[in-house]
Write a protein that holds these residues in place. Structure first.
Motif, PDB file in Angstrom:
ATOM      1  N   ALA A  66     116.678  38.487  54.350  1.00 60.46           N
ATOM      2  CA  ALA A  66     116.747  38.961  53.437  1.00 60.46           C
ATOM      3  C   ALA A  66     116.937  40.082  53.169  1.00 60.46           C
ATOM      4  O   ALA A  66     116.346  40.863  52.354  1.00 60.46           O
ATOM      5  CB  ALA A  66     114.783  39.234  54.188  1.00 60.46           C
ATOM      6  N   PHE A  67     117.684  40.214  53.697  1.00 63.28           N
ATOM      7  CA  PHE A  67     118.580  41.600  53.583  1.00 63.28           C
ATOM      8  C   PHE A  67     119.668  41.480  52.394  1.00 63.28           C
ATOM      9  O   PHE A  67     120.240  42.880  51.507  1.00 63.28           O
ATOM     10  CB  PHE A  67     119.216  42.396  54.645  1.00 63.28           C
ATOM     11  N   GLU A  68     120.104  40.687  52.797  1.00 66.56           N
ATOM     12  CA  GLU A  68     121.720  40.418  52.248  1.00 66.56           C
ATOM     13  C   GLU A  68     121.201  39.350  50.902  1.00 66.56           C
ATOM     14  O   GLU A  68     121.621  39.620  49.765  1.00 66.56           O
ATOM     15  CB  GLU A  68     122.622  38.752  52.583  1.00 66.56           C
ATOM     16  N   ARG A  69     119.399  38.526  50.923  1.00 66.42           N
ATOM     17  CA  ARG A  69     119.015  37.799  49.524  1.00 66.42           C
ATOM     18  C   ARG A  69     117.715  38.939  48.942  1.00 66.42           C
ATOM     19  O   ARG A  69     116.829  38.107  49.718  1.00 66.42           O
ATOM     20  CB  ARG A  69     119.413  36.870  49.747  1.00 66.42           C
ATOM     21  N   PRO A  70     118.437  40.454  48.741  1.00 69.74           N
ATOM     22  CA  PRO A  70     116.902  41.279  48.143  1.00 69.74           C
ATOM     23  C   PRO A  70     116.107  40.787  46.822  1.00 69.74           C
ATOM     24  O   PRO A  70     114.827  41.011  46.770  1.00 69.74           O
ATOM     25  CB  PRO A  70     117.089  42.486  47.528  1.00 69.74           C
ATOM     26  N   HIS A  71     116.802  39.180  46.796  1.00 72.66           N
ATOM     27  CA  HIS A  71     115.941  38.865  44.851  1.00 72.66           C
ATOM     28  C   HIS A  71     115.556  37.651  45.741  1.00 72.66           C
ATOM     29  O   HIS A  71     114.248  37.044  45.030  1.00 72.66           O
ATOM     30  CB  HIS A  71     117.024  38.103  44.179  1.00 72.66           C
ATOM     31  N   ALA A  72     115.423  37.062  47.124  1.00 71.96           N
ATOM     32  CA  ALA A  72     114.603  35.796  47.991  1.00 71.96           C
ATOM     33  C   ALA A  72     112.755  35.939  48.258  1.00 71.96           C
ATOM     34  O   ALA A  72     113.144  37.625  48.570  1.00 71.96           O
ATOM     35  CB  ALA A  72     115.283  35.269  48.810  1.00 71.96           C
TER      36      ALA A  72
ATOM     37  N   ALA B 232     126.519  31.752  52.419  1.00 75.03           N
ATOM     38  CA  ALA B 232     127.330  30.461  51.565  1.00 75.03           C
ATOM     39  C   ALA B 232     126.589  29.855  50.321  1.00 75.03           C
ATOM     40  O   ALA B 232     127.429  29.366  49.976  1.00 75.03           O
ATOM     41  CB  ALA B 232     128.547  30.196  52.392  1.00 75.03           C
ATOM     42  N   ARG B 233     125.440  29.222  51.332  1.00 68.84           N
ATOM     43  CA  ARG B 233     124.515  28.104  50.533  1.00 68.84           C
ATOM     44  C   ARG B 233     123.840  28.523  49.512  1.00 68.84           C
ATOM     45  O   ARG B 233     122.978  27.711  48.486  1.00 68.84           O
ATOM     46  CB  ARG B 233     124.544  26.927  51.110  1.00 68.84           C
ATOM     47  N   LEU B 234     123.553  30.353  49.112  1.00 71.30           N
ATOM     48  CA  LEU B 234     122.622  30.810  48.490  1.00 71.30           C
ATOM     49  C   LEU B 234     123.300  31.630  46.983  1.00 71.30           C
ATOM     50  O   LEU B 234     124.325  31.269  47.302  1.00 71.30           O
ATOM     51  CB  LEU B 234     121.422  31.688  48.901  1.00 71.30           C
ATOM     52  N   PRO B 235     122.809  31.754  46.233  1.00 71.54           N
ATOM     53  CA  PRO B 235     123.984  32.093  45.142  1.00 71.54           C
ATOM     54  C   PRO B 235     123.037  33.535  45.175  1.00 71.54           C
ATOM     55  O   PRO B 235     122.065  34.213  46.358  1.00 71.54           O
ATOM     56  CB  PRO B 235     122.433  32.057  44.066  1.00 71.54           C
ATOM     57  N   ASN B 236     123.789  34.784  44.892  1.00 71.66           N
ATOM     58  CA  ASN B 236     123.613  36.354  44.880  1.00 71.66           C
ATOM     59  C   ASN B 236     123.026  36.739  43.891  1.00 71.66           C
ATOM     60  O   ASN B 236     122.231  37.653  44.703  1.00 71.66           O
ATOM     61  CB  ASN B 236     125.306  36.942  44.625  1.00 71.66           C
ATOM     62  N   VAL B 237     121.891  36.236  43.148  1.00 72.65           N
ATOM     63  CA  VAL B 237     121.126  36.729  42.751  1.00 72.65           C
ATOM     64  C   VAL B 237     120.389  35.625  42.012  1.00 72.65           C
ATOM     65  O   VAL B 237     120.417  34.534  41.921  1.00 72.65           O
ATOM     66  CB  VAL B 237     121.573  37.384  41.085  1.00 72.65           C
ATOM     67  N   GLY B 238     119.225  35.958  41.750  1.00 69.57           N
ATOM     68  CA  GLY B 238     118.470  35.573  41.024  1.00 69.57           C
ATOM     69  C   GLY B 238     117.528  34.975  42.292  1.00 69.57           C
ATOM     70  O   GLY B 238     117.103  35.011  43.337  1.00 69.57           O
ATOM     71  N   PRO B 239     116.050  34.589  41.802  1.00 71.48           N
ATOM     72  CA  PRO B 239     114.339  33.849  42.873  1.00 71.48           C
ATOM     73  C   PRO B 239     114.721  33.394  43.538  1.00 71.48           C
ATOM     74  O   PRO B 239     115.823  31.934  43.070  1.00 71.48           O
ATOM     75  CB  PRO B 239     114.456  34.037  42.180  1.00 71.48           C
ATOM     76  N   MET B 240     114.809  33.223  44.374  1.00 69.22           N
ATOM     77  CA  MET B 240     114.643  31.814  45.729  1.00 69.22           C
ATOM     78  C   MET B 240     114.044  32.110  46.788  1.00 69.22           C
ATOM     79  O   MET B 240     112.755  33.252  47.480  1.00 69.22           O
ATOM     80  CB  MET B 240     116.116  31.766  46.493  1.00 69.22           C
ATOM     81  N   ARG B 241     113.508  30.805  47.344  1.00 69.44           N
ATOM     82  CA  ARG B 241     112.586  30.590  48.411  1.00 69.44           C
ATOM     83  C   ARG B 241     113.240  30.308  49.463  1.00 69.44           C
ATOM     84  O   ARG B 241     113.459  29.149  49.726  1.00 69.44           O
ATOM     85  CB  ARG B 241     110.935  29.767  47.994  1.00 69.44           C
TER      86      ARG B 241
ATOM     87  N   ALA C  47     110.802  48.321  59.703  1.00 71.91           N
ATOM     88  CA  ALA C  47     112.091  49.695  60.211  1.00 71.91           C
ATOM     89  C   ALA C  47     112.975  49.633  59.637  1.00 71.91           C
ATOM     90  O   ALA C  47     113.788  50.892  59.074  1.00 71.91           O
ATOM     91  CB  ALA C  47     112.402  49.232  61.489  1.00 71.91           C
ATOM     92  N   LEU C  48     113.840  48.984  58.741  1.00 71.37           N
ATOM     93  CA  LEU C  48     114.404  48.051  57.971  1.00 71.37           C
ATOM     94  C   LEU C  48     113.704  48.730  56.140  1.00 71.37           C
ATOM     95  O   LEU C  48     115.223  48.452  55.335  1.00 71.37           O
ATOM     96  CB  LEU C  48     115.077  46.381  57.717  1.00 71.37           C
ATOM     97  N   SER C  49     112.771  48.948  56.052  1.00 65.53           N
ATOM     98  CA  SER C  49     112.572  48.647  54.824  1.00 65.53           C
ATOM     99  C   SER C  49     112.367  47.770  53.892  1.00 65.53           C
ATOM    100  O   SER C  49     112.958  47.361  52.962  1.00 65.53           O
ATOM    101  CB  SER C  49     112.900  49.688  54.095  1.00 65.53           C
ATOM    102  N   LEU C  50     112.315  46.808  54.872  1.00 63.94           N
ATOM    103  CA  LEU C  50     112.680  45.383  53.394  1.00 63.94           C
ATOM    104  C   LEU C  50     110.840  44.241  53.368  1.00 63.94           C
ATOM    105  O   LEU C  50     110.034  44.309  53.996  1.00 63.94           O
ATOM    106  CB  LEU C  50     112.729  43.763  54.965  1.00 63.94           C
ATOM    107  N   HIS C  51     110.487  44.577  52.155  1.00 65.58           N
ATOM    108  CA  HIS C  51     109.465  44.007  51.707  1.00 65.58           C
ATOM    109  C   HIS C  51     109.586  42.955  51.036  1.00 65.58           C
ATOM    110  O   HIS C  51     108.207  42.604  50.605  1.00 65.58           O
ATOM    111  CB  HIS C  51     109.098  45.442  50.456  1.00 65.58           C
ATOM    112  N   ASN C  52     110.805  42.100  50.754  1.00 64.44           N
ATOM    113  CA  ASN C  52     110.313  40.206  50.513  1.00 64.44           C
ATOM    114  C   ASN C  52     110.557  39.977  51.415  1.00 64.44           C
ATOM    115  O   ASN C  52     110.773  38.507  50.674  1.00 64.44           O
ATOM    116  CB  ASN C  52     112.111  40.331  49.274  1.00 64.44           C
TER     117      ASN C  52
END
Length: 275
Positions: free
Chosen positions: A126-132, A101-110, A153-158
């Protein structure tokens, strides 16, 4: 040879929660609970029956179902878990919801997750914010191996994993949001000798005489690792909200508040660095 329905009927009587018998047999057979119901009259061979009986006995001795099956559901996934990791709890999903709720839906973030264990919080973010870009830390190499396996297993690369105690692995790094579910039980709490807690890693459960040692360290060091406006979110015990709020304010965070879980117990306290 015993039938599935007969085996489950007897097993459900032996466990406080009959659903656990279904989960254990489904694990042995590599099937779903639905499959068990639709094949209730199927007979099982001796090896399968023996494997189920062995798991049933271990559960009667108190071993957590999650460790017996090697997995636990969290957020949108089934995660691999083991004795080196805390078993993810449903109430920790509140921490994920508040972070999102405190993170934007798009754009880079750490983002950072401290004491990641099985990776539950970090993987959900990482799953819900793929650009993070998400960094997850833990002292335990065994835990990080499990978390890394879950990410693959979840193919998460970020997401990246670093070994170290809290911020020790994050020297010089700053984040838009830091989340943590640290140990927060007092060292002498009698609950540590009860139920599933007996089998979970002590380092992930207890933290000092009042349970707040890890939270004190995290809140004190967080401002040096937050970007302006960056958020810190910490899960804690039901009676620790006021104390964690005070620690965050003492560290210079603003907008500090405690959010209750579905059972109306203090669960997550959060605050952010001034801009």
């Amino acid at each position: 040879m015993p039938r599935i329905d007969a085996l489950l009927r007897d097993a459900r009587l032996r466990l406080p929660d009959g659903v656990e018998a279904d989960l254990l047999l489904a694990h042995v057979l590599g099937c779903s609970r639905t499959w068990l119901f639709t094949h209730a009259q199927d007979e099982l061979d001796a090896d399968t029956s023996a494997a189920f009986a062995a798991l049933l006995e271990r559960r009667e001795r108190g071993e957590p179902v999650a460790y017996l099956t090697g997995e636990r559901g969290f957020w949108r996934f089934d995660l691999q878990v083991g004795p080196a990791t805390l078993i993810p709890r449903a109430e920790t999903e509140l921490l994920v919801e508040l972070a999102l709720a405190r993170l934007p839906n798009v754009g880079p973030m750490r983002l950072a997750d401290l004491g990641t264990g099985s990776g539950a919080i970090a993987l959900a973010l990482a799953f819900e914010r793929p650009h993070a870009q998400v960094i997850a830390t833990d002292m335990s190499g065994e835990a990080l191996a499990i978390a890394s396996s879950n990410a693959r297993a979840l193919s998460l690369h970020n997401i990246a994993f670093r070994q170290g105690d809290w911020f020790a692995a994050l020297t010089g790094a700053r984040f838009d949001l830091i989340a943590s579910n640290p140990p927060y039980i007092a060292d002498d709490d009698p609950h540590l000798a009860e139920g599933d807690l007996r089998f979970e890693p002590a380092s992930a459960l207890s933290s000092g005489i009042d349970g707040l040692d890890a939270i004190r360290l995290i809140t004190a060091q967080a401002p040096a690792h937050l970007l302006p406006g960056g958020w810190l979110l910490i899960e804690h015990g039901f009676d620790q909200g006021a104390q964690v709020q005070a620690l965050m304010r003492a560290a210079g965070l603003v907008g500090v508040e405690t959010v209750r879980d579905l059972e109306l117990r203090d669960r997550v306290t959060l605050g952010h660095l001034p801009r």
